[in-house]
Design an enzyme around this catalytic site. Structure first.
Site, short mmCIF file in Angstrom:
data_model
loop_
_atom_site.label_atom_id
_atom_site.label_comp_id
_atom_site.label_asym_id
_atom_site.label_seq_id
_atom_site.Cartn_x
_atom_site.Cartn_y
_atom_site.Cartn_z
N HIS A 80 47.02 49.16 42.75
CA HIS A 80 46.09 49.47 41.78
C HIS A 80 44.64 49.69 42.17
CE1 HIS A 80 43.20 47.76 38.74
NE2 HIS A 80 44.09 48.32 37.85
N ASN A 81 44.13 48.64 43.07
CA ASN A 81 42.76 48.68 43.53
C ASN A 81 42.57 49.87 44.37
OD1 ASN A 81 43.08 46.24 42.36
ND2 ASN A 81 41.69 45.18 43.99
N LYS A 93 49.26 45.14 42.88
CA LYS A 93 47.87 45.01 42.38
C LYS A 93 46.98 45.52 43.66
CE LYS A 93 44.06 43.55 40.60
NZ LYS A 93 43.15 42.78 41.28
N SER A 119 44.12 42.01 36.86
CA SER A 119 43.27 42.93 36.72
C SER A 119 42.57 42.98 35.52
CB SER A 119 43.75 44.41 36.89
OG SER A 119 42.85 45.27 36.90
N GLU A 150 42.18 52.70 41.82
CA GLU A 150 40.88 52.57 41.44
C GLU A 150 39.69 52.97 42.15
OE1 GLU A 150 40.26 48.34 40.07
OE2 GLU A 150 38.24 48.54 40.73
P1 NDP Z 1 34.62 32.84 42.33
O1 NDP Z 1 33.94 32.90 43.66
O2 NDP Z 1 33.88 32.84 40.87
O3 NDP Z 1 35.42 31.31 42.27
C1 NDP Z 1 36.14 30.80 43.17
C2 NDP Z 1 36.68 29.61 42.89
O4 NDP Z 1 37.66 29.19 44.09
C3 NDP Z 1 35.96 28.55 42.39
O5 NDP Z 1 36.54 27.69 41.49
C4 NDP Z 1 35.84 27.59 43.90
O6 NDP Z 1 35.56 26.16 43.72
C5 NDP Z 1 37.51 27.76 44.44
N1 NDP Z 1 37.74 27.62 45.62
C6 NDP Z 1 37.17 28.36 46.78
N2 NDP Z 1 37.48 27.74 47.85
C7 NDP Z 1 38.06 26.82 47.68
C8 NDP Z 1 38.88 25.87 48.58
N3 NDP Z 1 38.87 26.01 49.76
N4 NDP Z 1 39.77 24.84 47.89
C9 NDP Z 1 39.69 24.94 46.34
N5 NDP Z 1 38.97 25.50 45.77
C10 NDP Z 1 38.36 26.68 46.35
O7 NDP Z 1 35.77 34.01 42.31
P2 NDP Z 1 36.55 34.66 41.33
O8 NDP Z 1 37.05 33.91 40.25
O9 NDP Z 1 35.69 35.98 41.06
O10 NDP Z 1 37.87 34.97 41.88
C11 NDP Z 1 38.98 34.18 42.21
C12 NDP Z 1 40.17 35.20 42.45
O11 NDP Z 1 40.16 36.10 41.44
C13 NDP Z 1 39.81 35.83 43.97
O12 NDP Z 1 41.19 35.78 44.66
C14 NDP Z 1 39.43 37.37 43.45
O13 NDP Z 1 39.50 38.06 44.31
C15 NDP Z 1 40.21 37.64 42.14
N6 NDP Z 1 39.60 38.27 41.08
C16 NDP Z 1 38.65 38.46 40.82
C17 NDP Z 1 38.15 39.53 39.77
C18 NDP Z 1 36.65 39.64 39.50
O14 NDP Z 1 36.57 40.62 38.86
N7 NDP Z 1 35.83 38.66 39.67
C19 NDP Z 1 39.10 40.46 39.32
C20 NDP Z 1 40.40 40.22 39.87
C21 NDP Z 1 40.84 39.36 40.86
P3 NDP Z 1 34.23 25.43 43.90
O15 NDP Z 1 33.67 25.74 42.52
O16 NDP Z 1 34.45 24.13 44.52
O17 NDP Z 1 33.44 26.69 45.10
#
Ligand code: NDP
Length: 468
Positions: free
Chosen positions: A186-187, A183, A129, A190
């Site tokens: 927590h959300n 988590k 988080s 939130e």
């Molecule tokens: P993004 O959309 O920015 O990134 C997603 C990533 O996942 C990319 O690297 C993408 O690769 C990859 N991906 C998606 N599908 C596949 C697949 N089938 N196989 C391989 N790789 C895949 O997401 P976030 O970084 O924001 O979020 C990541 C996780 O963290 C999620 O579960 C989200 O809920 C969680 N999270 C996010 C927060 C936030 O503030 N954003 C806070 C806390 C948790 P590609 O580049 O190839 O598409």
């Protein structure tokens, strides 16, 4: 601390920032992204002078890591997590560690833990988080699953977690889906915090007629007392921010009033139903976001059923009552969230330490607040308490605020200002402190139409009556 080499899959918003955080603490990070160009761009932007190694395939990633391999997945929750696990498995060996740092559903994490332990893979489902800023500078980490995996990675996790005055914001939460469960809650909390603040703002602005400048001052004042928290602090900032598109006045006033959601709040409400632990404030906050969405419908309703233009609400001095209502509502919302964690922990045999849970939320995450010290202390002193609001630490705080809280909710109702979360917290407390609820009538009705039987207050046993 000895440096480590870890793998990281998924260089999206969270993954890229977490990779940079891990590297900045002295570890080498082997990075992989499904879309290779994203990995190359990451290296172009961040690799110079830093210990990142780019991997073009998962096989290459596995080959680059020392044994036992430790790979953190930061991909979207759901099928992407299974897709990456399945693609990685042929290259892993027993004892290797996989960490899912996304917002996975705790039930999926339970299933993955079980499936992977059968293959000798040590699996951690870790709530992260703090958004992108937290991922980069220090998030709150909630790892659950394999204890062996946690012990191996603890030095890395402690080095990247947010640092609070009570230590790094990370602790082993429990086996299986325990980490992702807390988590999720927590959300949910939130959601409730944000809704309660929004209701307080609405009452101060529409009810008491406070101007934005004064509102910003009020929230800043609140941020130096019992409500001190990240969400109150950013609210004060938001109330000072002018429009950035050249229009006059607050940016806030040009933002469409439809709240988005990604699902973890809804999951909390669903879990509260599954474990039969009421979380009415959290549920009200989830519902409030859903209710905000049909803007056209609300505009139609506001034309059909307008409420008075002139709201008779009260005087400016009573802003302190809103503060009291907000704080008491917040205590009840946390009481609900922690009761849900306690029940789930008991049923799932997770052994979650509630005081530690509050402690690791003290910094790095969105609900970070001074208040969490008190929550942690309350659970340290009374670890088996059935309800946070009834602990010695909080019962007096609640009692001294009930009158103001009730006045605020009643005034809001009279003025037609919706306060679903504050009213839900107050009703929760009123239900808790009612010696005799009308549930006896419900039992009578159930027995009347369905012969469901009832218990009596004066004798043992189950009774059924021929009511007519
Ligand atoms: P993004 O959309 O920015 O990134 C997603 C990533 O996942 C990319 O690297 C993408 O690769 C990859 N991906 C998606 N599908 C596949 C697949 N089938 N196989 C391989 N790789 C895949 O997401 P976030 O970084 O924001 O979020 C990541 C996780 O963290 C999620 O579960 C989200 O809920 C969680 N999270 C996010 C927060 C936030 O503030 N954003 C806070 C806390 C948790 P590609 O580049 O190839 O598409």
């Amino acid at each position: 601390m000895a440096d480590r080499t870890v793998g990281l899959v998924g260089l999206g918003v969270m993954g890229a920032n977490l990779a940079r955080n891990i590297e900045s603490r002295g570890h080498e990070v082997c990075v992989y992204n499904r879309t290779t160009e994203t990995m190359r761009r990451f290296l172009r932007e961040h690799a110079e002078g830093h210990r990142f190694r780019g991997m073009e395939t998962l096989e290459e990633l596995a080959a680059a890591l020392p044994s036992p391999r430790a790979i953190i997945l930061m991909v979207n929750a759901g099928p992407p997590v299974d897709a990456v696990i399945d693609a990685l498995l042929p290259f892993l060996s027993p004892g290797d560690i996989l960490v899912d740092g996304g917002n996975s559903n705790y039930q999926d994490t339970e299933a993955r833990c079980a499936r992977l332990s059968g293959k000798g893979i040590e699996y951690l489902g870790m709530g992260v988080s703090g958004g992108e800023e937290g991922a980069l500078r220090g998030p709150s980490l909630m790892p659950g699953g394999s204890r062996q995996a946690y012990d191996h990675l603890e030095p890395v996790l402690r080095s990247i977690a947010a640092e609070a005055d009570t230590g790094p914001c990370v602790a082993y939460v429990g086996p299986g889906g325990a980490g992702h469960f807390i988590k999720m809650v927590h959300n949910g909390i939130e959601y409730a915090d944000m809704q309660l603040i929004a209701e307080a703002y609405d009452m101060l602005r529409r009810g008491y007629g406070l101007e934005p400048q004064r509102l910003a001052e009020v929230f800043s004042e609140w941020n130096s007392g019992e409500l001190e928290s990240y969400l109150i602090e950013i609210t004060a900032d938001i109330l000072r921010t002018e429009d950035d598109q050249g229009r006059e006045g607050l940016l806030l006033d040009y933002i469409l009033d439809e709240a988005g959601q990604k699902g973890t709040g809804r999951w909390t409400t669903k879990a509260s139903m599954d474990f039969a632990v009421p979380t009415p404030t959290i549920t009200a906050a989830v519902d409030a976001r859903a209710l905000s969405s049909p803007k056209e419908l609300r505009t139609h309703a506001s034309n059909l059923l307008p409420y008075r233009d002139e709201i008779e609400f009260g005087s400016h001095e009573t802003t302190s009552q809103v503060r009291e209502a907000l704080y008491a509502s917040k205590i009840c919302s946390y009481a609900q969230g922690f009761a849900l964690i306690a029940k789930a922990s008991e049923e799932m045999n997770w052994g979650i330490d509630l005081a530690e849970t509050a402690r690791i939320w003290k910094s790095g995450c969105i609900i970070r607040a001074r208040f969490l010290d008190d929550v942690s202390a309350a659970y340290r002193i009374e670890p088996k308490t059935p309800n946070l609001a009834l602990t010695d630490r909080f019962v007096g705080e609640i009692a001294s605020r009930i009158d103001s809280w009730t006045e605020v909710v009643v005034a809001a109702m009279r003025a037609g200002i919706p306060v679903p979360a504050m009213a839900a917290s107050l009703t929760y407390l009123n239900s808790l402190r009612t010696r005799r609820l009308p549930a006896n009538l419900i039992q009578a009705q159930r027995d009347y139409f369905g012969a469901h039987t009832y218990k009596r207050i004066d004798r043992e046993g189950d009774f059924h009556t021929q009511w007519y």
